[in-house]
Write a protein that holds these residues in place. Structure first.
Motif, short mmCIF file in Angstrom:
data_model
loop_
_atom_site.label_atom_id
_atom_site.label_comp_id
_atom_site.label_asym_id
_atom_site.label_seq_id
_atom_site.Cartn_x
_atom_site.Cartn_y
_atom_site.Cartn_z
N GLU A 14 0.99 -1.25 0.09
CA GLU A 14 -0.11 0.07 -0.12
C GLU A 14 0.81 1.18 -0.08
OE1 GLU A 14 -3.11 0.02 -0.37
OE2 GLU A 14 -3.72 -2.17 -0.23
N VAL A 21 -0.56 5.89 9.38
CA VAL A 21 -2.03 6.31 9.74
C VAL A 21 -2.19 6.45 11.27
CG1 VAL A 21 -4.36 5.43 9.75
CG2 VAL A 21 -2.80 5.29 7.54
N ASP A 37 -5.82 -1.37 8.71
CA ASP A 37 -5.34 -1.87 7.60
C ASP A 37 -6.17 -2.07 6.53
OD1 ASP A 37 -2.70 -2.67 8.62
OD2 ASP A 37 -3.12 -4.55 9.47
N ILE A 40 -6.75 1.39 5.01
CA ILE A 40 -5.89 1.62 4.14
C ILE A 40 -6.16 1.29 2.57
CG2 ILE A 40 -3.30 1.42 3.36
CD1 ILE A 40 -2.95 1.58 6.37
N ARG A 44 -7.33 3.72 -0.73
CA ARG A 44 -6.46 3.44 -1.95
C ARG A 44 -7.17 3.42 -2.99
NH1 ARG A 44 -5.19 -0.47 -4.63
NH2 ARG A 44 -5.39 -2.13 -2.91
N LYS A 149 -1.29 10.77 -0.99
CA LYS A 149 -1.04 9.86 0.42
C LYS A 149 -1.80 10.76 1.40
CE LYS A 149 3.50 7.78 -0.68
NZ LYS A 149 4.82 7.85 0.14
N LYS A 153 -4.80 9.70 3.91
CA LYS A 153 -4.96 9.81 5.54
C LYS A 153 -6.25 10.84 5.82
CE LYS A 153 0.16 9.87 5.66
NZ LYS A 153 1.17 10.78 5.84
#
Length: 191
Positions: A14, A21, A37, A40, A44, A149, A153
């Motif tokens: 990832e 995070v 997890d 994320i 994405r 990115k 977040k």
């Protein structure tokens, strides 16, 4: 013409880590690790869909009914075309020689077009007669732009604070900052 984009191989990593995070969310325990997890990956995928880009290297396939002069390959940046197959007029699947086409990885999105003094082969008049397999993405997580990115977040932070689709009787809305971050990456004409 019918075009079908297909994800063949997901990224193996990832763009951001659980530690990044947790730092962003100011979490100092492990009780949320599984949720983080999953978030994320979901973030994405959401950001990739919204920006119409591929963050970390993946393999994709574009399926076409027939050859056209030029084909734009979804989910830039394009790294390479790994192969083009087609169904010939006899119904047999053939691999197209790399001498026939040129790959443009500099354009966004990347594209495939005929090489000089070449012509596309005749295909059987059926749906899904042509398949272009390619790799795309920025490469390693360290190569993914910071704006993408940050968008991940921000999205994960919003999900962390608002775990339901309705907040205080109001429909859930994405933060305006997310749209601002993604606007610089969005591909013209992409949904």
């Amino acid at each position: 013409m019918n075009t079908i984009p297909v994800l063949v191989t997901e990224p193996t990593v990832e763009p951001i880590t659980a530690e990044e995070v947790k730092l962003h969310l100011r979490i100092d325990h492990d009780a949320e690790d599984s949720w983080i997890d999953q978030s994320i990956t979901a973030a994405r995928q959401y950001i990739e869909d919204m920006a119409a880009r591929q963050m970390v290297t993946a393999t994709r396939k574009l399926i076409l009914d027939y050859f056209t002069c030029e084909v734009e390959l979804p989910r830039p940046p394009l790294i390479a075309v790994t192969g083009i197959t087609y169904v010939d007029t006899d119904g047999a699947t053939q691999t197209l020689s790399t001498d026939v086409y040129t790959v443009d990885t500099d354009s966004v999105p990347g594209r495939v077009y005929l090489a000089y003094d070449q012509s596309w082969p005749d295909t059987r008049e059926v749906q899904k007669a042509v398949e272009i397999t390619y790799t795309c993405g920025y490469g390693d997580p360290c190569d993914v732009p910071r704006g993408l990115k940050s968008a991940m977040k921000l999205l994960i932070g919003t999900w962390y604070e608002n775990r339901e689709s309705v907040v205080f009787g109001q429909p859930y809305q994405m933060p305006d900052a997310l749209g601002v971050l993604l606007a610089q990456f969005k591909i013209q004409g992409a949904p």
